[in-house]
Write an enzyme that holds these catalytic residues in place. Structure first.
Site, mmCIF file in Angstrom:
data_model
loop_
_atom_site.group_PDB
_atom_site.id
_atom_site.type_symbol
_atom_site.label_atom_id
_atom_site.label_comp_id
_atom_site.label_asym_id
_atom_site.label_seq_id
_atom_site.Cartn_x
_atom_site.Cartn_y
_atom_site.Cartn_z
ATOM 1 N N HIS A 238 23.034 -49.700 39.143
ATOM 2 C CA HIS A 238 24.008 -48.676 38.736
ATOM 3 C C HIS A 238 24.909 -49.309 37.683
ATOM 4 O O HIS A 238 25.370 -50.439 37.863
ATOM 5 C CB HIS A 238 24.818 -48.238 39.957
ATOM 6 C CG HIS A 238 25.630 -47.000 39.729
ATOM 7 N ND1 HIS A 238 26.710 -46.968 38.878
ATOM 8 C CD2 HIS A 238 25.513 -45.749 40.244
ATOM 9 C CE1 HIS A 238 27.219 -45.734 38.882
ATOM 10 N NE2 HIS A 238 26.510 -44.982 39.702
ATOM 11 N N ARG A 258 32.559 -40.668 34.571
ATOM 12 C CA ARG A 258 32.073 -40.268 33.244
ATOM 13 C C ARG A 258 31.768 -38.774 33.199
ATOM 14 O O ARG A 258 31.988 -38.109 32.192
ATOM 15 C CB ARG A 258 30.834 -41.100 32.866
ATOM 16 C CG ARG A 258 31.203 -42.525 32.440
ATOM 17 C CD ARG A 258 29.984 -43.428 32.341
ATOM 18 N NE ARG A 258 29.493 -43.817 33.655
ATOM 19 C CZ ARG A 258 28.203 -43.878 33.992
ATOM 20 N NH1 ARG A 258 27.274 -43.583 33.106
ATOM 21 N NH2 ARG A 258 27.841 -44.246 35.206
#
Lengths: 600, 252
Positions: A238, A258
């Site tokens: 990740h 994000r």
């Protein structure tokens, strides 16, 4: 006979693992009217699903009516670089919305749209805002909902019980053997069908978002029982884990940061993701900041921000920036939402990120950027299953969730895990129950197999000398981190396999202090077995695949190669050794292929 | 790196004592890191529960210097340098071994709570709920089931006999969340009064103080439950009205 010597429980179906997939499987099997036992290593409700943050991907079309299962299917396949089992990806995209609505009927309270429907958020690789969520604690909502629904469905739950071997009668699986963590006593489960829902293998790496439980138990149980594993080379790092302070390194920072407007920056303040847009995604990715920022509000006339490229792309980009000397002070990059969204919005949308950084790092994310870097998060590879029934290549053995392979291809999109758990958890529960109903003959457990498993479990107590299990586990994690990490090459992988052999020899002599009652040193020693097995599978598969794709990057084979795009790397046990082979992917039917001919 | 003195409880149901360990602490470490370091280097059989190490799973509850906390969210820089730190299991539950306790009481109580039973969907087959109608329940849904609130609750901490007919703060918020759920149809008032024993709570707010999720357990869940119970069972006007009106919600 084993029955006299050990505690024995009998069920039509046992489910190993009580995260999202295991709970959903158990609920479905019970709904079919069979007797179900749910066995889990931790207390109920503590499984890894509880840590999932961002959301559940499902084309509900609540925010963007243009969304539908075909678009979700296409995004998933492209995110997996077309290596996914197309049928699993199709079923997943088709059934995810109903699974989410079902959770709502069982009491889940997702964040709402203005007109009272389930709100959906943007995430990497998804064309539309698609993730049903509850702030940044979606996994908690999901597991509690399943847990509190499940306990009223007549399941027998066996908590803090670790399974170490599956039991077989001829070519079919007929149960499992393990131990109670609390007492250390051996326990036998006789069952017509066994569902593996044990999650992943991330504890084989040093920097990881995974907990102590993620030692590849189900992968190993399946392999030892004769089942095939596929895609074990594909491990997802990740892109955004915490990097500082050292004790929290690897803890997950949700992609939702994000999705909700956060952007990655290097030490020069540059939004560097614009420099890392791969050819494959050029058509659908914004190449300038203005367009990227407009995309959040207007998806029709703008292309997606590169901050939300699939995870493999972003993790590699961060890795490159740090290597080029443009990293943050503690070896990550900056994730900035503080200059881009108001404090109230951040606290409402990302409460647990706010809390986590404030308490663990002393950072106020509404005022300062976060420091983030890649962390081992998820394994795409797993037990090879039939897409519709979730049955493995061994009769009576089913697998769902992270332990199953194929669904995500070479890289999983964020949000597709929680939906995977629900869709294939339900399918595994359904088809395991049907299999159990059709089970012919009597359920026979071979006491010799039980005895052997029991002997293996207790062996570490009988040794004098030998090493501390934690030292071996730590060396294994260092080996995988250094040599089977984000960027790989042949020499490193061969070296890793050599070191794994040494570690196996050391593990065979591991010593345990104290007695059998709740002894974590002993538990760690037993977990080494599966941890070393999955580490070897992963390294062998990584050595075999001589190309770069998704969660497998080879610096000595840096390009994606079409011939490799047609095969899975399969690992299986033969004569006690792990064998590797290449086998063709199932062919996608023309009507689905046509979905990839459209624009972009 | 500074060396820290830790006094960690070692023992089981038959008893035990604090054992001293001296261990190095790196910057930013939390108590759970030090427990792990002791485990890896000095006492491999030191029993402790943990999972996420990020305050999300609620497994690593303990009493640190006498205060109920999550070990994974308790930073070492909270303590004065040089002073020993004590780590004990949560005392409200029977000991199993070292820092691990038998929390099965909570799973028994969980199963007793009458579950959600929802009303029929709207004509289009869906359900609509407004954000403002679920804000408060979402607060309750933040519960990570660390059971620290159960641990400190006076009603049961030193009164084993009360456990039979008392659900504890964790399940008061569960009951409140079900009662306030916009789709729910079950009347749990008799359960709240008798089986869950909300009347025994004397609102000392100890549960609220220790909640790592900062849920307003007392103000937002227990007090509303108590008020409803008072209206339902002890208000003569409501009692009379109820005699003549059919109730909206079905008994559990």
């Amino acid at each position: 006979m084993a029955n006299q010597d050990y505690e024995v429980h009998e069920h039509d179906v046992i489910v190993i693992g009580a995260g999202g997939a295991g709970l959903r499987a158990a609920i479905e099997a019970a709904a079919q009217g069979v007797s179900v036992g749910l066995v889990c290593k931790s207390l109920l409700g503590k499984a890894h699903t509880v840590m999932a943050e961002g959301g559940i991907a499902a084309a509900l079309g609540n925010v963007w009516p243009e969304d539908n299962w075909q678009v979700h299917f296409r995004d998933t396949m492209r995110g997996g670089k077309m290596l996914n089992n197309w049928r699993m990806a199709q079923l997943h995209a088709q059934e995810a919305p109903e699974r989410v609505l079902e959770l709502e009927r069982w009491g889940a309270l997702f964040d709402r749209t203005k007109d009272g429907r389930i709100l959906q958020r943007d995430f990497g690789g998804h064309r539309y805002a698609r993730l049903a969520h509850v702030g940044d604690r979606t996994g908690l909502e999901m597991i509690r909902t399943l847990q509190y629904h499940g306990i009223h469905q007549g399941l027998d739950v066996y908590m803090e019980c670790t399974i170490t071997r599956l039991l077989k009668d001829g070519d079919r699986v007929v149960g499992a053997v393990g131990y109670w963590r609390e007492s250390g006593r051996v326990v036998v489960f006789k069952a017509k069908a066994v569902i593996l829902a044990t999650g992943g293998i991330g504890k084989a790496w040093k920097i990881t978002s995974n907990s102590w439980e993620y030692t590849g138990d189900g992968h190993s149980l399946a392999l030892w029982a004769g089942a095939d594993l596929i895609d074990m080379e594909f491990v997802q790092f990740h892109p955004t884990g915490m990097v500082w302070p050292p004790s929290v390194r690897g803890i997950l920072v949700t992609e939702g940061v994000r999705g909700d407007g956060g952007t990655l920056k290097n030490s020069e303040g540059k939004r560097f993701m614009f420099d890392y847009i791969p050819e494959f995604f050029k058509g659908e990715t914004a190449d300038n900041e203005a367009e990227a920022d407009r995309w959040y509000e207007d998806k029709k006339n703008n292309r997606r921000t590169p901050d939300l490229l699939p995870r493999d792309e972003v993790a590699r980009a961060i890795n490159s920036e740090v290597k080029a000397g443009r990293g943050s002070p503690h070896g990550g990059v900056f994730l900035d939402i503080n200059t881009r969204r108001p404090a109230d919005y951040i606290k409402k949308r990302l409460p647990s990120m706010y809390h986590q950084f404030k308490e663990l790092a002393g950072v106020d994310i509404t005022k300062e950027p976060m420091e983030v870097g890649p962390t081992c998060h998820y394994v795409m590879g797993g037990v090879r299953v039939d897409a519709d029934t979730a049955q493995s290549t061994v009769k009576g053995l089913f697998a769902a969730g992270e332990v199953a392979g194929g669904m995500h291809g070479s890289n999983r999109l964020g949000g597709n895990s929680l939906s995977d758990l629900l869709v294939f958890g339900r399918r595994a529960g359904l088809y395991a129950a049907l299999y159990a109903k059709d089970f012919g003959g009597t359920l026979v457990v071979d006491s010799a197999q039980v005895e052997q498993a029991a002997r293996q479990m207790l062996a570490p107590f009988e040794r004098t000398g030998g090493e501390n299990p934690y030292a071996i586990q730590s060396d294994l994690q260092d080996t995988m981190q250094a040599l089977v990490g984000i960027i790989r090459n042949e020499a490193d992988l061969k070296e890793a396999l050599k070191r794994l052999d040494v570690l196996k020899a050391r593990a065979a002599k591991v010593r345990v202090d104290g007695h059998r009652q709740y002894n974590p040193g002993w538990h760690t020693a037993l977990d080494l077995d599966s941890l070393l097995t999955v580490a070897e599978c992963s390294a062998l598969a990584a050595l075999e695949r001589k190309e770069s794709r998704g969660g497998h990057t080879r610096e000595d084979h840096p390009y994606t190669d079409d011939t490799w795009g047609k095969v899975n790397v399969v690992v299986r046990l033969k004569d006690g050794r792990i064998q590797v082979s290449r086998e063709p992917l199932p062919e996608m039917p023309p009507d689905l292929k046509a979905l990839f001919q459209e624009r972009k | 790196m500074p060396t820290v003195t830790m006094h960690v409880f070692r023992g089981d149901a038959r008893g035990g004592d604090f054992k001293e360990y001296r261990v190095e602490a790196d910057p930013g470490m939390v108590v759970l890191d030090l427990i792990h370091r002791i485990q890896a280097t000095q006492a491999t059989d030191l029993a402790v529960r943990w999972n996420c190490k990020a305050g999300k799973c609620g497994s690593c509850s303990a009493e640190i210097d006498g205060k109920p906390r999550l070990m994974c969210m308790t930073r070492m820089d909270l303590f004065n340098e040089g002073e020993p730190i004590s780590v004990a299991p949560i005392r409200g539950f029977p000991a199993i071994r070292d820092l691990v306790t038998d929390v099965s009481y909570n799973y028994v109580k969980a199963k007793q709570v009458p579950p959600l039973r929802i009303k029929p969907p709207e004509p289009d087959g869906t359900y609509r709920m407004m954000q403002e109608d679920i804000d408060r329940i979402q607060e309750f849904h933040k519960c990570i089931e660390c059971f620290l609130c159960q641990d400190v609750c006076h009603v049961i901490r030193d009164h084993e006999e009360n456990k039979r007919a008392f659900a504890g703060p964790r399940f008061f918020i569960k009951l409140a969340s079900l009662d306030m759920h916009p789709l729910d149809t079950v009347d749990r008032s008799a359960f709240v009064k008798d089986a869950a024993g909300v009347g025994l709570c004397n609102i000392t707010k100890c549960c609220t103080e220790v909640c790592p999720e900062h849920i307003h357990i007392t103000d937002n869940a227990i007090i509303p439950l108590k008020e409803r119970m008072a209206d339902e069972f002890f208000d003569p006007v409501v009692w009379l009205l109820r005699k003549f009106r059919s109730k909206k919600k079905q008994p559990a």
